[in-house]
Scaffold this active site. Structure first.
Site, PDB file in Angstrom:
ATOM      1  N   SER A   1       8.699   3.143 -17.872  1.00  0.00           N
ATOM      2  CA  SER A   1       7.368   3.164 -18.147  1.00  0.00           C
ATOM      3  C   SER A   1       6.839   1.737 -18.214  1.00  0.00           C
ATOM      4  O   SER A   1       7.645   1.037 -18.289  1.00  0.00           O
ATOM      5  CB  SER A   1       7.109   3.828 -19.567  1.00  0.00           C
ATOM      6  OG  SER A   1       7.575   5.264 -19.605  1.00  0.00           O
TER       7      SER A   1
ATOM      8  N   ASP B   1      20.539   1.926 -27.236  1.00  0.00           N
ATOM      9  CA  ASP B   1      22.299   2.486 -27.105  1.00  0.00           C
ATOM     10  C   ASP B   1      22.195   3.384 -28.447  1.00  0.00           C
ATOM     11  O   ASP B   1      22.848   3.030 -29.382  1.00  0.00           O
ATOM     12  CB  ASP B   1      23.283   1.496 -27.024  1.00  0.00           C
ATOM     13  CG  ASP B   1      24.507   1.983 -26.800  1.00  0.00           C
ATOM     14  OD1 ASP B   1      24.654   3.199 -26.419  1.00  0.00           O
ATOM     15  OD2 ASP B   1      25.431   1.145 -26.711  1.00  0.00           O
TER      16      ASP B   1
ATOM     17  N   ASP C   1      27.300   7.622 -28.064  1.00  0.00           N
ATOM     18  CA  ASP C   1      28.326   6.841 -27.772  1.00  0.00           C
ATOM     19  C   ASP C   1      29.432   8.271 -27.108  1.00  0.00           C
ATOM     20  O   ASP C   1      29.147   9.483 -27.785  1.00  0.00           O
ATOM     21  CB  ASP C   1      29.223   6.333 -28.841  1.00  0.00           C
ATOM     22  CG  ASP C   1      28.747   4.908 -29.093  1.00  0.00           C
ATOM     23  OD1 ASP C   1      28.092   4.239 -28.118  1.00  0.00           O
ATOM     24  OD2 ASP C   1      28.947   4.317 -30.171  1.00  0.00           O
TER      25      ASP C   1
ATOM     26  N   GLU D   1      27.781   5.203 -19.392  1.00  0.00           N
ATOM     27  CA  GLU D   1      29.209   4.898 -20.030  1.00  0.00           C
ATOM     28  C   GLU D   1      30.438   5.300 -19.147  1.00  0.00           C
ATOM     29  O   GLU D   1      31.483   4.729 -18.957  1.00  0.00           O
ATOM     30  CB  GLU D   1      29.341   5.402 -21.316  1.00  0.00           C
ATOM     31  CG  GLU D   1      28.751   4.388 -22.564  1.00  0.00           C
ATOM     32  CD  GLU D   1      29.020   4.898 -23.963  1.00  0.00           C
ATOM     33  OE1 GLU D   1      30.552   5.559 -23.870  1.00  0.00           O
ATOM     34  OE2 GLU D   1      28.574   4.929 -24.573  1.00  0.00           O
TER      35      GLU D   1
END
Length: 820
Positions: A261, A333, A336, A195
């Site tokens: 992975s 996600d 934030d 971000e």
């Protein structure tokens, strides 16, 4: 003169004797902490006799009267072999490294204190279920039993490092284990760094070009493969700070080195053995010793064997007699960055949706070796902890009179992830494991499962529910006081992606995009792989049925889909077009390099020159493309993004404009950039690896760098504690060896599969596994790197739950008996 000569002889002899005596003394004290695996010890806290049978690879097979005794013995074995590693993990998550290492680690401690992970872990103790609480208490008692033995039995302070960094070791607590699992979440998450980098880049270039350099995943979601016959019918202004990420002791990594992975499974219809197959190789930063530790636990629900992390009473990836499970980073996600406005008239307040709100605050004292203690004022908003502007480069994207807070699913004070993982380990069927995963919070993982009849993949971990009107859709820092930017709880577990016994019979994940969903149910915009998945799909579809050996071949595959694609694009106008050139000229070296690459199949083999030529070339191409537009920020794009290079050379949405150097008068083409970058690459190779282009080796540059985090940079000791291996693979191969991307050795292998396991449920005891170094964390132990050479060569050791096989070649049996 003769007298002087005799005195010199005496002095030299005395010096040699003194050196030998010092080395002998150091060896003696260091070797005192080597555990005796053939001991019988009375310990408090167990109900009956326990046996720890160590097979010939020093894998402990633990047999106890009940589960609590088994977890006690696992804690005891972990502490015997990895005490220093465990204490360092705990110090890291507590923010107490500076007590040992001074001001060098102050910024790391400050960041960990601001996250407050350890206190959240203490609070989460009461949220665990009864079985997990009992396991955590028993495991802690086992660790402490070994600590008591070290303190009472002159066992060299438990680890050689303790002599150099002497500091009391406090008893192990259940919260320590919960915190280490949260620390794993921190290491697997690329979201914060991504971000910040996206925000900083967006300040320099427009949105069209931002879509080039930080592209969305162009692929469709892939997890389950279609039916084989339908596919192959014929069978074919603020100074950036890098200290947090650069220190070997830091748990914070750039997004390119976040968790990765591979895991895949085949059902009985796609298996030659008549039952299911599963393969898993989790990727983390390489260290000495590796983070993984192999163990077998004989639980009341059945035996389980596989990879543990010292400090956790869990098999993180492994199998029982009827169920196998593997993990990959899901790239959810779940974080934030919130920009919080500070009240200019009262700095103790921030703006909320309904006006000014006081920060929640607490002071925290960081003790620093050889320096005065530092008191931190910790602050929280309703969205999460407030971070300092000089950390994670947050100051570069924070407006004046604002601070940044972090909303992150791992910052839960009722984190039941360890209870969920315990339930998965005890499960005996795919459905039981999926149900157990419901209470898993963080890190978000794709859980690949196989029992004797079914296969599945389920995303476990909390997925934040965002407002459809969120300003940045979670991709950029946004104002925390706006209601539409705040989280609205989490999506129900049933909404997490699941793929259950697909018709095609194959399921897998390489950190690739798994689902195509609209925001806010999209799971993520940032995925960990757009490349390996293409090679995996090809290998899985190339066979109608698979075997254990074909799964091993896929794990060890070093053919780069990316290299095949990009070398053809970059060299499209360069192949066979040069004029004749004399020896030892740049033109001749370029011709030799292009001739080699034209016949290359993309195999990143350690013995070949082509992988090094390609890797240096594509790295130089990216730097030439971005450095004029991004300036100093270009240095933070340390790894090549294949999607970006492909967009540029295919001129997708006008991306070819990157090839023109905006600060020069001529209009450069992509062919110009490719040719100039190839010359750059060849100059770098000749300066660092020799002038004979045909004779250079990829393995000389792509050296696996297993470094001791503390002693790895200490002269002389680094020869003892560090492990170096020439390796195949690369950034985008299934046998992934992620390069460092920085410094004078940018192609060193620093992030790879520290554990590999392949499980065959037609014959479970033919399953195999290996780790990247060895079982012991003691540099003087013969088990410090006993598995490392097998790992480098792509070999494995058997993975059996048969007690007779473990006992047949045991290197020692530790017997723990209840203290009267």
């Amino acid at each position: 003169m003769a007298l002087i000569f005799r005195w010199l002889i005496w002095f030299a002899t005395a010096l040699i004797v003194l050196c030998v005596a010092n080395v002998t003394l150091a060896y003696y004290f260091a070797s005192r902490s080597l555990p005796d695996y053939d001991a019988q010890t009375d310990v408090a806290g167990i109900s009956a006799t326990i046996e720890i049978v160590r097979d010939n690879a020093n894998v402990p097979h633990i047999f106890g009267a009940n589960d609590q005794d088994v977890f006690f013995a696992l804690g005891y074995a972990h502490a015997q072999d990895r005490l220093w590693q465990m204490t360092m993990l705990r110090r890291t998550v507590q923010g107490r490294l500076s007590e040992l290492f001074g001001e060098r680690t102050l910024k790391i401690d400050e960041a960990m204190r601001r996250y407050d992970i350890y206190n959240l872990s203490v609070a989460s103790e009461k949220a665990q279920d009864e079985e997990t609480t009992a396991a955590l208490n028993a495991y802690s008692a086992g660790v402490n039993a070994w600590l008591n033995e070290v303190n009472a039995g002159a066992r060299g302070r438990g680890a050689p490092e303790m002599w150099l960094f002497s500091h009391p070791v406090s008893p192990w607590q259940p919260a320590d284990s919960i915190a280490i699992l949260k620390l794993m979440a921190l290491q697997l998450s690329p979201n914060l760094a991504n971000e910040v980098l996206r925000a900083r880049t967006s300040l320099l270039i427009d949105n069209d070009r931002l879509r080039d350099i930080m592209p969305d995943d162009p692929t469709s979601g892939i997890a389950a493969l279609p039916a084989y016959a339908s596919l192959v019918p014929d069978v074919p202004s603020f100074t950036p700070d890098t200290q947090l990420a650069s220190d070997p002791l830091s748990p914070f990594h750039p997004p390119e080195l976040a968790g990765a992975s591979n895991a895949w499974a085949a059902n009985a219809d796609r298996s030659a053995t008549g039952s299911t197959l599963l393969a898993n190789d989790p990727h983390l930063g390489l260290t000495a010793p590796t983070i993984w530790y192999l163990a077998r636990l004989e639980l009341e629900s059945g035996g389980v064997i596989g990879a543990t992390i010292p400090g956790l009473p869990l098999i993180m990836s492994g199998r029982g007699d009827s169920l196998g499970w593997g993990i990959t980073a899901a790239y959810v996600d779940d974080l934030d960055i919130m920009i919080e406005e500070v009240n200019p008239d009262n700095r103790d307040q921030y703006r909320g949706p309904d006006g000014w709100v006081p920060f929640r605050t607490r002071d925290s004292i960081v003790n620093i070796k050889d320096a005065p203690a530092v008191t931190l004022r910790l602050r929280w908003t309703a969205n999460g902890p407030v971070m300092s502007g000089n950390q994670f480069n947050l100051g570069t994207i924070t407006p004046p009179d604002h601070v940044t807070a972090i909303a992150w699913s791992a910052l839960s004070d009722r984190d039941t992830s360890i209870s969920a993982a315990m339930g998965i380990m005890r499960a005996r069927t795919v459905n039981e494991a999926i149900r157990a995963g419901e209470t898993f919070i963080a890190p978000a993982l794709n859980l690949t499962l196989a029992d004797r009849n079914r296969i599945a993949m389920k995303t476990i971990g909390a997925i934040p529910a965002r407002d459809p009107n969120h300003q940045s859709r979670g991709r950029l820092p946004s104002f925390g006081y706006l209601p539409e930017n705040r989280w609205q709880g989490r999506f129900p577990y049933s909404d997490n992606p699941i793929f259950l016994n697909p018709e095609g019979g194959i399921i897998g994940n390489t950190n690739n995009k798994t689902v195509d969903r609209d925001f806010p149910r999209h799971v993520s915009y940032l995925w960990g792989d757009t490349q390996r998945i293409n090679r995996w799909r090809r290998l899985m579809q190339a066979r109608e049925v698979h075997t254990r050996d074909s799964f091993i071949e896929a794990q060890l595959d070093t053919v780069s889909f990316t290299a095949r694609t990009l070398s053809a694009l970059m060299g499209a106008d360069l192949w066979y077009t040069g004029d004749a050139a004399p020896e030892d000229t740049p033109e001749r070296r370029r011709q030799i390099a292009l001739d080699l690459l034209s016949a290359w199949n993309g195999e990143m083999n350690e013995h070949l020159p082509e992988p090094l030529i390609y890797a240096a070339w594509v790295r130089a191409v990216q730097q030439r493309l971005i450095r004029d537009e991004l300036g100093p920020l270009s240095a933070e794009f340390t790894h090549v993004d294949p999607v970006f290079i492909e967009r540029v050379f295919r001129n997708v949405d006008g991306a070819g404009i990157w090839c023109d150097v905006i600060q020069s008068a001529p209009v450069e083409t992509c062919t110009d950039i490719a040719r100039q970058a190839l010359d750059d690459a060849l100059i770098w190779i000749t300066e660092n690896h020799g002038t004979a282009i045909e004779a250079v080796r990829w393995g000389d540059a792509h050296v696996a760098k297993h470094d001791h985090a503390v002693l790895g940079q200490t002269p002389i000791l680094n020869w003892v504690v560090n492990i170096r291996q020439s390796t195949s693979g690369g950034d985008n191969t299934l046998q992934r060896g992620k390069t460092s991307g920085v410094g004078p050795a940018p192609f060193q292998n620093v992030h790879a599969a520290g554990y590999r396991g392949v499980y065959d449920f037609a014959d479970p005891d033919s399953s195999v596994f290996v780790t990247a170094t060895g079982q012991s964390g003691h540099p003087l132990s013969r088990y410090y790197d006993n598995l490392g050479e097998l790992w480098r060569r792509g070999e494995y050791i058997p993975m059996s739950l048969d007690p007779a096989l473990a006992r047949a070649a045991a290197v020692g049996v530790t017997v723990l008996t209840p203290k009267p």
